[in-house]
Motif scaffolding. Structure first.
Motif, mmCIF file in Angstrom:
data_model
loop_
_atom_site.group_PDB
_atom_site.id
_atom_site.type_symbol
_atom_site.label_atom_id
_atom_site.label_comp_id
_atom_site.label_asym_id
_atom_site.label_seq_id
_atom_site.Cartn_x
_atom_site.Cartn_y
_atom_site.Cartn_z
ATOM 1 N N THR A 96 0.790 -1.084 -0.160
ATOM 2 C CA THR A 96 -0.191 -0.047 0.100
ATOM 3 C C THR A 96 0.865 1.249 -0.162
ATOM 4 O OG1 THR A 96 -0.055 0.007 2.560
ATOM 5 C CG2 THR A 96 -1.754 -1.171 1.298
ATOM 6 N N VAL A 97 0.299 2.285 -0.477
ATOM 7 C CA VAL A 97 1.219 3.656 -0.605
ATOM 8 C C VAL A 97 0.407 4.699 0.051
ATOM 9 C CG1 VAL A 97 2.118 5.325 -2.113
ATOM 10 C CG2 VAL A 97 1.743 2.821 -3.114
ATOM 11 N N TRP A 98 1.203 5.391 0.928
ATOM 12 C CA TRP A 98 0.593 6.382 1.853
ATOM 13 C C TRP A 98 1.302 7.532 1.500
ATOM 14 C CZ3 TRP A 98 -3.413 5.569 5.470
ATOM 15 C CH2 TRP A 98 -3.837 4.067 5.568
ATOM 16 N N LYS A 185 5.253 6.706 1.609
ATOM 17 C CA LYS A 185 5.564 5.717 2.315
ATOM 18 C C LYS A 185 5.136 4.311 1.808
ATOM 19 C CE LYS A 185 5.644 7.690 6.707
ATOM 20 N NZ LYS A 185 4.738 7.948 8.460
ATOM 21 N N LEU A 186 5.902 3.348 1.660
ATOM 22 C CA LEU A 186 5.685 1.946 1.269
ATOM 23 C C LEU A 186 5.348 1.112 2.421
ATOM 24 C CD1 LEU A 186 5.212 0.831 -1.684
ATOM 25 C CD2 LEU A 186 7.732 -0.171 -1.555
ATOM 26 N N VAL A 187 4.238 0.625 2.455
ATOM 27 C CA VAL A 187 3.801 -0.313 3.720
ATOM 28 C C VAL A 187 3.366 -1.567 3.298
ATOM 29 C CG1 VAL A 187 2.228 -0.369 5.447
ATOM 30 C CG2 VAL A 187 3.218 1.822 4.887
ATOM 31 N N PRO A 188 3.777 -2.660 3.624
ATOM 32 C CA PRO A 188 3.236 -4.037 3.448
ATOM 33 C C PRO A 188 1.747 -4.095 3.818
ATOM 34 C CG PRO A 188 5.155 -4.261 4.444
ATOM 35 C CD PRO A 188 4.782 -3.007 4.818
ATOM 36 N N ASP A 195 -0.765 0.073 9.440
ATOM 37 C CA ASP A 195 -0.771 1.413 10.232
ATOM 38 C C ASP A 195 0.588 2.202 9.583
ATOM 39 O OD1 ASP A 195 -1.015 3.760 11.732
ATOM 40 O OD2 ASP A 195 -0.786 2.590 13.731
ATOM 41 N N PRO A 196 0.350 3.342 8.814
ATOM 42 C CA PRO A 196 1.403 3.967 8.387
ATOM 43 C C PRO A 196 2.104 4.977 9.471
ATOM 44 C CG PRO A 196 -0.621 5.058 7.615
ATOM 45 C CD PRO A 196 -1.045 3.901 8.141
#
Length: 311
Positions: A96-98, A185-188, A195-196
Motif C-alpha cells: 500500500t502507498v501512503w 511511504k511504502l507499507v506492506p 498503520d502508516p
C-alpha cells in the motif's frame, strides 16, 4: 565559477553530474531520482532536495508541468505505482502507498491536505506540532492518506500544491514562500493491521522537498510580510548548511570530539534528522541562476551542495 576577486580568482566545485539548462525533465529524473524510487522496494529510505536561490527553477524541477515537462515528484509517483502494480500482480507481495504533503512556513508546519480555514470568519490555519518519541520526530495532526492508484496520488498532489504559500516579489512573479515536503511511504498490506503511523510497519519512505529560495531583501525590495518570510527562509537554509558542515566535519574527523549538529535550530532540519542520521540515501539538486546579479546566492548554494556530496 568566476569569483569576485578578478581574473584567476575562481571557486571550483565537484558534483556527481552537471545538467545544462536544456536538459529534459525525463533525463534529469532518470539520473537523479529514479534509482532512489526503485530503492524503496529494497527497503532503502531516501531524501531528495531541490536547493538554490529564488527564481532558479527549483519548483519546476520538482513539480514541473504537464506531459514531457512533468517534474521529479509526479514522475516518482508514476514509477512507484508501476512497480506496485507489477509486483502485486506477479508475486505474493502486496503493498500500500501512503502520502503526506506539508509546508514549513515562517517556522510553522502546516498540512497542505487539510481543509483550508474559512477566511470570511478569520479562522487561522492549524499548526502541526512536532513531537519526539523513541528518538524519532513525529508531526502531530499531519494527515496520512492511502492512495490506491496514480490518479488519486496526482489529485492529492494538485490539491496540496494549490494551498502552498506563494507571493509575487521583485525576483519572481510566483515565489514559493515556504519549504514543501511530499512524503511517500511504502507499507506492506496486512489488512486491518496496516498503520502508516507506526514506524515498525513502514517498509521504506521517500521525502521529496522543494526548498524555498534564499534571497536578499535589497534585491527583492521585500517589506512587511514578505520580509518576514524571507528572513525565516534564509535562517532555515543557513541552519541546513550548518548541519551539513557539522555532519561532514564529524565524518572526516572520527577520532576527535564530534561537533554538535544543530538539527533543533529549525523545523526543516529537525524533521529530517532521522534521514541524516539513519543511512537514508540523499540527493541534493542544486539550482544555480547564471545571472551575475545572483552570484553570491549561487555561490552559497554551490558550496553547500559540494559539502552535501561529500557526506
Amino acid at each position: 565559477m568566476q569569483a569576485n576577486g578578478g581574473v584567476g580568482d575562481q571557486d571550483k566545485y565537484r558534483f556527481t553530474r552537471v545538467f545544462g539548462p536544456g536538459t529534459p525533465q525525463e533525463s534529469l529524473y532518470e539520473e537523479t531520482a529514479l534509482p532512489m524510487v526503485k530503492g524503496l522496494f529494497d527497503g532503502q529510505n531516501g531524501l531528495i532536495f531541490a536547493y538554490g536561490p529564488t527564481n532558479s527553477g527549483k519548483t519546476f524541477t520538482i513539480q514541473g508541468d504537464k506531459g514531457e515537462k512533468a517534474g521529479i515528484l509526479p514522475r516518482s509517483l508514476s514509477t512507484v505505482f508501476n512497480e506496485v502494480d507489477e509486483r502485486n500482480a506477479n508475486s505474493q507481495e502486496d503493498w500500500t502507498v501512503w502520502v503526506t504533503f506539508m509546508e514549513i512556513y515562517n517556522e510553522n508546519v502546516y498540512d497542505l491536505l487539510d481543509v483550508p480555514p474559512d477566511k470570511t470568519k478569520n479562522e487561522p490555519r492549524k499548526v502541526c506540532k512536532l513531537k519526539e518519541h523513541n528518538g524519532q520526530v513525529h508531526i502531530k495532526g499531519l494527515r496520512e492518506l492511502q492512495v490506491r492508484n496514480l490518479e488519486e496520488a496526482k489529485q492529492v498532489l494538485r490539491y496540496g500544491a494549490r494551498h502552498r504559500q506563494v507571493a509575487e516579489t521583485m525576483m519572481n512573479d510566483v515565489s514559493s514562500r515556504s519549504h514543501s515536503v511530499f512524503n511517500i511511504k511504502l507499507v506492506p498490506n496486512r489488512g486491518s493491521e496496516t498503520d502508516p503511523t507506526e514506524p515498525s510497519q513502514v517498509y521504506s519512505k521517500l521525502a521529496i522537498v522543494d526548498l524555498a529560495g534564499s534571497e536578499r531583501a535589497l534585491k527583492t525590495k521585500a517589506t512587511g510580510e514578505r520580509l518576514k518570510e524571507a528572513s525565516n527562509i534564509n535562517v532555515s537554509l543557513m541552519n541546513l548548511g550548518r548541519c551539513l558542515e557539522a555532519l561532514r566535519w564529524n565524518q572526516i574527523n572520527p577520532n576527535r570530539v564530534a561537533h554538535v549538529v544543530p538539527f533543533r535550530h529549525s523545523k526543516l532540519t529537525r524533521i529530517f534528522q532521522d534521514h541524516f542520521l539513519n543511512a537514508s540515501k540523499m540527493v541534493m539538486i542544486v539550482a544555480a541562476n547564471p545571472n551575475p546579479s545572483d552570484f553570491d546566492e549561487a555561490r552559497q548554494a554551490l558550496t553547500y551542495g559540494a559539502i552535501a556530496k561529500e557526506i
